[in-house]
Design a protein around this motif. Sequence first.
Motif, PDB file in Angstrom:
ATOM      1  N   GLY A 308      37.470  47.824  25.788  1.00 28.33           N
ATOM      2  CA  GLY A 308      38.865  48.083  26.116  1.00 28.33           C
ATOM      3  C   GLY A 308      39.577  47.093  27.000  1.00 28.33           C
ATOM      4  O   GLY A 308      40.798  47.169  27.134  1.00 28.33           O
ATOM      5  N   PHE A 309      38.858  46.167  27.629  1.00 33.04           N
ATOM      6  CA  PHE A 309      39.526  45.251  28.551  1.00 33.04           C
ATOM      7  C   PHE A 309      40.117  44.051  27.819  1.00 33.04           C
ATOM      8  O   PHE A 309      39.513  43.497  26.900  1.00 33.04           O
ATOM      9  CB  PHE A 309      38.567  44.781  29.642  1.00 33.04           C
ATOM     10  N   ASP A 310      41.300  43.637  28.269  1.00 32.61           N
ATOM     11  CA  ASP A 310      41.915  42.413  27.760  1.00 32.61           C
ATOM     12  C   ASP A 310      41.266  41.179  28.354  1.00 32.61           C
ATOM     13  O   ASP A 310      41.119  40.151  27.678  1.00 32.61           O
ATOM     14  CB  ASP A 310      43.409  42.408  28.094  1.00 32.61           C
ATOM     15  N   THR A 311      40.883  41.268  29.624  1.00 30.25           N
ATOM     16  CA  THR A 311      40.298  40.118  30.299  1.00 30.25           C
ATOM     17  C   THR A 311      39.390  40.587  31.429  1.00 30.25           C
ATOM     18  O   THR A 311      39.525  41.711  31.926  1.00 30.25           O
ATOM     19  CB  THR A 311      41.401  39.183  30.854  1.00 30.25           C
ATOM     20  N   VAL A 312      38.447  39.732  31.796  1.00 27.94           N
ATOM     21  CA  VAL A 312      37.471  40.018  32.843  1.00 27.94           C
ATOM     22  C   VAL A 312      37.344  38.780  33.726  1.00 27.94           C
ATOM     23  O   VAL A 312      37.410  37.649  33.232  1.00 27.94           O
ATOM     24  CB  VAL A 312      36.083  40.373  32.233  1.00 27.94           C
ATOM     25  N   TYR A 313      37.170  38.989  35.014  1.00 32.32           N
ATOM     26  CA  TYR A 313      37.011  37.879  35.954  1.00 32.32           C
ATOM     27  C   TYR A 313      35.953  36.880  35.464  1.00 32.32           C
ATOM     28  O   TYR A 313      34.857  37.264  35.062  1.00 32.32           O
ATOM     29  CB  TYR A 313      36.530  38.401  37.311  1.00 32.32           C
ATOM     30  N   TRP A 339      31.064  24.693  26.599  1.00 27.15           N
ATOM     31  CA  TRP A 339      30.084  25.173  25.617  1.00 27.15           C
ATOM     32  C   TRP A 339      29.688  26.628  25.884  1.00 27.15           C
ATOM     33  O   TRP A 339      28.694  27.120  25.372  1.00 27.15           O
ATOM     34  CB  TRP A 339      28.837  24.291  25.636  1.00 27.15           C
ATOM     35  N   ALA A 340      30.469  27.321  26.671  1.00 24.32           N
ATOM     36  CA  ALA A 340      30.165  28.722  26.970  1.00 24.32           C
ATOM     37  C   ALA A 340      30.381  29.579  25.729  1.00 24.32           C
ATOM     38  O   ALA A 340      30.862  29.114  24.697  1.00 24.32           O
ATOM     39  CB  ALA A 340      31.053  29.209  28.112  1.00 24.32           C
ATOM     40  N   THR A 341      30.054  30.849  25.821  1.00 20.15           N
ATOM     41  CA  THR A 341      30.183  31.755  24.682  1.00 20.15           C
ATOM     42  C   THR A 341      31.641  31.944  24.298  1.00 20.15           C
ATOM     43  O   THR A 341      32.555  31.573  25.034  1.00 20.15           O
ATOM     44  CB  THR A 341      29.579  33.125  25.037  1.00 20.15           C
ATOM     45  N   GLU A 342      31.853  32.562  23.149  1.00 21.49           N
ATOM     46  CA  GLU A 342      33.210  32.729  22.652  1.00 21.49           C
ATOM     47  C   GLU A 342      34.078  33.570  23.576  1.00 21.49           C
ATOM     48  O   GLU A 342      35.297  33.478  23.537  1.00 21.49           O
ATOM     49  CB  GLU A 342      33.176  33.367  21.261  1.00 21.49           C
ATOM     50  N   ARG A 343      33.480  34.392  24.419  1.00 20.06           N
ATOM     51  CA  ARG A 343      34.283  35.230  25.297  1.00 20.06           C
ATOM     52  C   ARG A 343      35.096  34.416  26.300  1.00 20.06           C
ATOM     53  O   ARG A 343      35.979  34.958  26.972  1.00 20.06           O
ATOM     54  CB  ARG A 343      33.397  36.233  26.034  1.00 20.06           C
ATOM     55  N   ARG A 344      34.805  33.105  26.409  1.00 21.44           N
ATOM     56  CA  ARG A 344      35.480  32.304  27.428  1.00 21.44           C
ATOM     57  C   ARG A 344      36.996  32.349  27.291  1.00 21.44           C
ATOM     58  O   ARG A 344      37.720  32.240  28.280  1.00 21.44           O
ATOM     59  CB  ARG A 344      35.008  30.851  27.367  1.00 21.44           C
ATOM     60  N   ASP A 345      37.502  32.510  26.074  1.00 22.37           N
ATOM     61  CA  ASP A 345      38.945  32.509  25.865  1.00 22.37           C
ATOM     62  C   ASP A 345      39.602  33.789  26.354  1.00 22.37           C
ATOM     63  O   ASP A 345      40.834  33.865  26.420  1.00 22.37           O
ATOM     64  CB  ASP A 345      39.267  32.300  24.386  1.00 22.37           C
ATOM     65  N   ARG A 346      38.813  34.791  26.701  1.00 23.11           N
ATOM     66  CA  ARG A 346      39.360  36.045  27.227  1.00 23.11           C
ATOM     67  C   ARG A 346      39.012  36.253  28.698  1.00 23.11           C
ATOM     68  O   ARG A 346      39.343  37.298  29.263  1.00 23.11           O
ATOM     69  CB  ARG A 346      38.837  37.218  26.397  1.00 23.11           C
ATOM     70  N   MET A 347      38.377  35.269  29.307  1.00 27.63           N
ATOM     71  CA  MET A 347      37.980  35.398  30.704  1.00 27.63           C
ATOM     72  C   MET A 347      39.121  34.980  31.623  1.00 27.63           C
ATOM     73  O   MET A 347      39.789  33.978  31.383  1.00 27.63           O
ATOM     74  CB  MET A 347      36.753  34.539  30.984  1.00 27.63           C
ATOM     75  N   LEU A 348      39.343  35.746  32.675  1.00 29.10           N
ATOM     76  CA  LEU A 348      40.395  35.441  33.642  1.00 29.10           C
ATOM     77  C   LEU A 348      39.890  34.400  34.636  1.00 29.10           C
ATOM     78  O   LEU A 348      38.960  34.648  35.394  1.00 29.10           O
ATOM     79  CB  LEU A 348      40.811  36.702  34.388  1.00 29.10           C
ATOM     80  N   PRO A 387      43.449  33.579  30.100  1.00 31.18           N
ATOM     81  CA  PRO A 387      44.398  33.935  31.148  1.00 31.18           C
ATOM     82  C   PRO A 387      44.071  33.200  32.442  1.00 31.18           C
ATOM     83  O   PRO A 387      42.900  32.886  32.717  1.00 31.18           O
ATOM     84  CB  PRO A 387      44.198  35.448  31.297  1.00 31.18           C
ATOM     85  N   PHE A 388      45.100  32.944  33.245  1.00 30.64           N
ATOM     86  CA  PHE A 388      44.900  32.247  34.507  1.00 30.64           C
ATOM     87  C   PHE A 388      45.731  32.924  35.586  1.00 30.64           C
ATOM     88  O   PHE A 388      46.832  33.412  35.329  1.00 30.64           O
ATOM     89  CB  PHE A 388      45.281  30.775  34.405  1.00 30.64           C
ATOM     90  N   MET A 389      45.190  32.924  36.825  1.00 33.68           N
ATOM     91  CA  MET A 389      45.838  33.610  37.937  1.00 33.68           C
ATOM     92  C   MET A 389      45.995  32.682  39.137  1.00 33.68           C
ATOM     93  O   MET A 389      45.088  31.920  39.466  1.00 33.68           O
ATOM     94  CB  MET A 389      45.013  34.839  38.332  1.00 33.68           C
ATOM     95  N   VAL A 390      47.150  32.791  39.786  1.00 33.64           N
ATOM     96  CA  VAL A 390      47.433  32.078  41.031  1.00 33.64           C
ATOM     97  C   VAL A 390      47.710  33.113  42.111  1.00 33.64           C
ATOM     98  O   VAL A 390      48.417  34.097  41.880  1.00 33.64           O
ATOM     99  CB  VAL A 390      48.642  31.129  40.865  1.00 33.64           C
ATOM    100  N   TYR A 391      47.145  32.904  43.297  1.00 32.50           N
ATOM    101  CA  TYR A 391      47.295  33.827  44.428  1.00 32.50           C
ATOM    102  C   TYR A 391      48.420  33.364  45.326  1.00 32.50           C
ATOM    103  O   TYR A 391      48.505  32.183  45.664  1.00 32.50           O
ATOM    104  CB  TYR A 391      45.973  33.867  45.198  1.00 32.50           C
ATOM    105  N   ASN A 392      49.281  34.301  45.756  1.00 33.61           N
ATOM    106  CA  ASN A 392      50.445  33.892  46.544  1.00 33.61           C
ATOM    107  C   ASN A 392      50.048  33.071  47.770  1.00 33.61           C
ATOM    108  O   ASN A 392      49.164  33.432  48.529  1.00 33.61           O
ATOM    109  CB  ASN A 392      51.330  35.073  46.930  1.00 33.61           C
ATOM    110  N   GLY A 393      50.720  31.942  47.917  1.00 32.43           N
ATOM    111  CA  GLY A 393      50.409  30.974  48.970  1.00 32.43           C
ATOM    112  C   GLY A 393      49.616  29.788  48.463  1.00 32.43           C
ATOM    113  O   GLY A 393      49.665  28.712  49.071  1.00 32.43           O
TER     114      GLY A 393
END
Length: 556
Positions: A308-313, A339-348, A387-393
């Motif tokens: 069910g998850f869209d993305t995982v850390y 060369w990581a597994t295919e899940r890499r495109d869904r990892m945050l 997906p990619f995340m930036v933390y405020n600051g």
Amino acid sequence: MRTTIYQLFVRHFSNTNPARVVDGTIEQNGCGKFVEITTKALSEIKKMGFSHVWLTGVLEQSSATSYLNIPADDPLLLKGKAGSPYAIRDYFDVSPDYAIEPDNRLEEFAELLDRCHEADLKVIIDFVPNHVSRSYHSDIQPDLNFGESDDPSRFFAWNNNFYYLEGDGPMYLPGGIYDAEGRGRVTGNNAATWNPSLSDWYETVKLNYGHDYTKGRDTQSLPEAEARLDEVPDTWVKMDAILAYWQEMGVDGFRCDMAHMVPVEFWAWVTRRARLRDQQCYFMAEAYDGDPAKLTNKNVLEALLENGFDTVYDGDSYELVKSMVEHGRNATDLDELLWATERRDRMLRYAENHDEVRLASSHHWGGEGARIGKAVTAYLSGVGPSPFMVYNGQEVGEVGDGDEGFAKDDGRSSIFDYGQLPRLAAWVHEGVYDGGGLDEAQLALREWYVEWMNLMQEPAFVRGGVYGLNSANLENPRFALAGEEPGKSLYAFLRHDPQSAQAFLVVINFNLHIDAEDVEILFPDGVSEWLGAEVAKRVLVGDIEHCGVVVVQLAL
């Protein structure tokens, strides 16, 4: 649009109070407010290229600050005067700290949701499923309080909300005896003891999803995704009601804390129900496969994505880059991520978040300041469509140094204490949100983040493939810094989208001190075939400053 998330910690974001008293109160150090996250602030976040904003720490939590009808918590249950945003006191309410009128806090939060949506930003909030504060009590939905129908004489029962300690108390918490506990309960990190340590999550209690975690990781006997409400454990029912409540208010998704400590069967069930209410509801998981507390024998990251998850850390990619910078590994080692597994495109992927140290910290990431953020961010966000995340600051080089109180001087911006982020406050500039308090270097860094995050929305970076070039340049003397072997500090890759015929060459200099001069990249024979067009065998990139990034768009 590629999913890009701006993590906005409400307590810090708009706070311009410069006092920063160690272990200070909200009156001394100030606190960010919902209303101060203005249309202008959100438009600036949107201009930076973000699709989502994660409003971190908004749920009502244990705190030393009291309000009318909301008493302060027992100091024994607190980590810092502000309290941990992951010790939830009421899942159906928001923190009064963030409201101008505390009695109208839910209305002020709803207005913020509207402003976010008007700025074309989807909103994520925290969902903390594994544990609650020891003082949990919902004033908004008292009929859904945890534990009121439990049998506390049993350590585990399928329909109990908590796990209960055997024997008699009292409960010895690190600060003293906690008389209010009654029947003792297991801590959020699975410590079944009347005397939890300072390193335990002693201020929280673990929730029970119908599985006795002391019996192992086999949770397959739990209900399936299509189960009815009357067929699932009581905790499942209450958690579904919590998600439904926030969805009804307009929340678009949830960042699920320590998701690997909750059975994957629950996630399959609850995400399905959430998406019946909103097909686009977004679920992101904080999870770590190496944690012994995970509730599956499989790779838990893959299991969560399957349930069910869209993305995982993507903690592994973070640690890979950090070890390369801090321990002198070759930049070519970063090929591991390609060369990581295919899940890499869904990892945050992320270079910072509230749990990790600041890139600009004086005692982490080489201690050379904010410049390293460009190289690290460019690699982690650039090498795939994840997906990619930036933390405020992060975008202004927040340092995170100094003793703030409970968190001490650990290179992080404390989530437990009231305080200001000085560089972020300089960008906020008393609510103008124009960077008027930043110096030239800080303004330039933020402008780089604006340009880079918008580049990440180009087709080649949204859906394109990646082609690593380091292995083809290990004998190339013009792919090296002075005194180094090729590929030691430099990393190069291509991104290409056939549909738009768009291609970019990205070259990163990870060296903390030395500029790269007269860099030239050799393309192996397979590149033209991969691009679907004949290209030159070599591309002159030129000079790359230390911690710098050069991007070349190729003509196809």
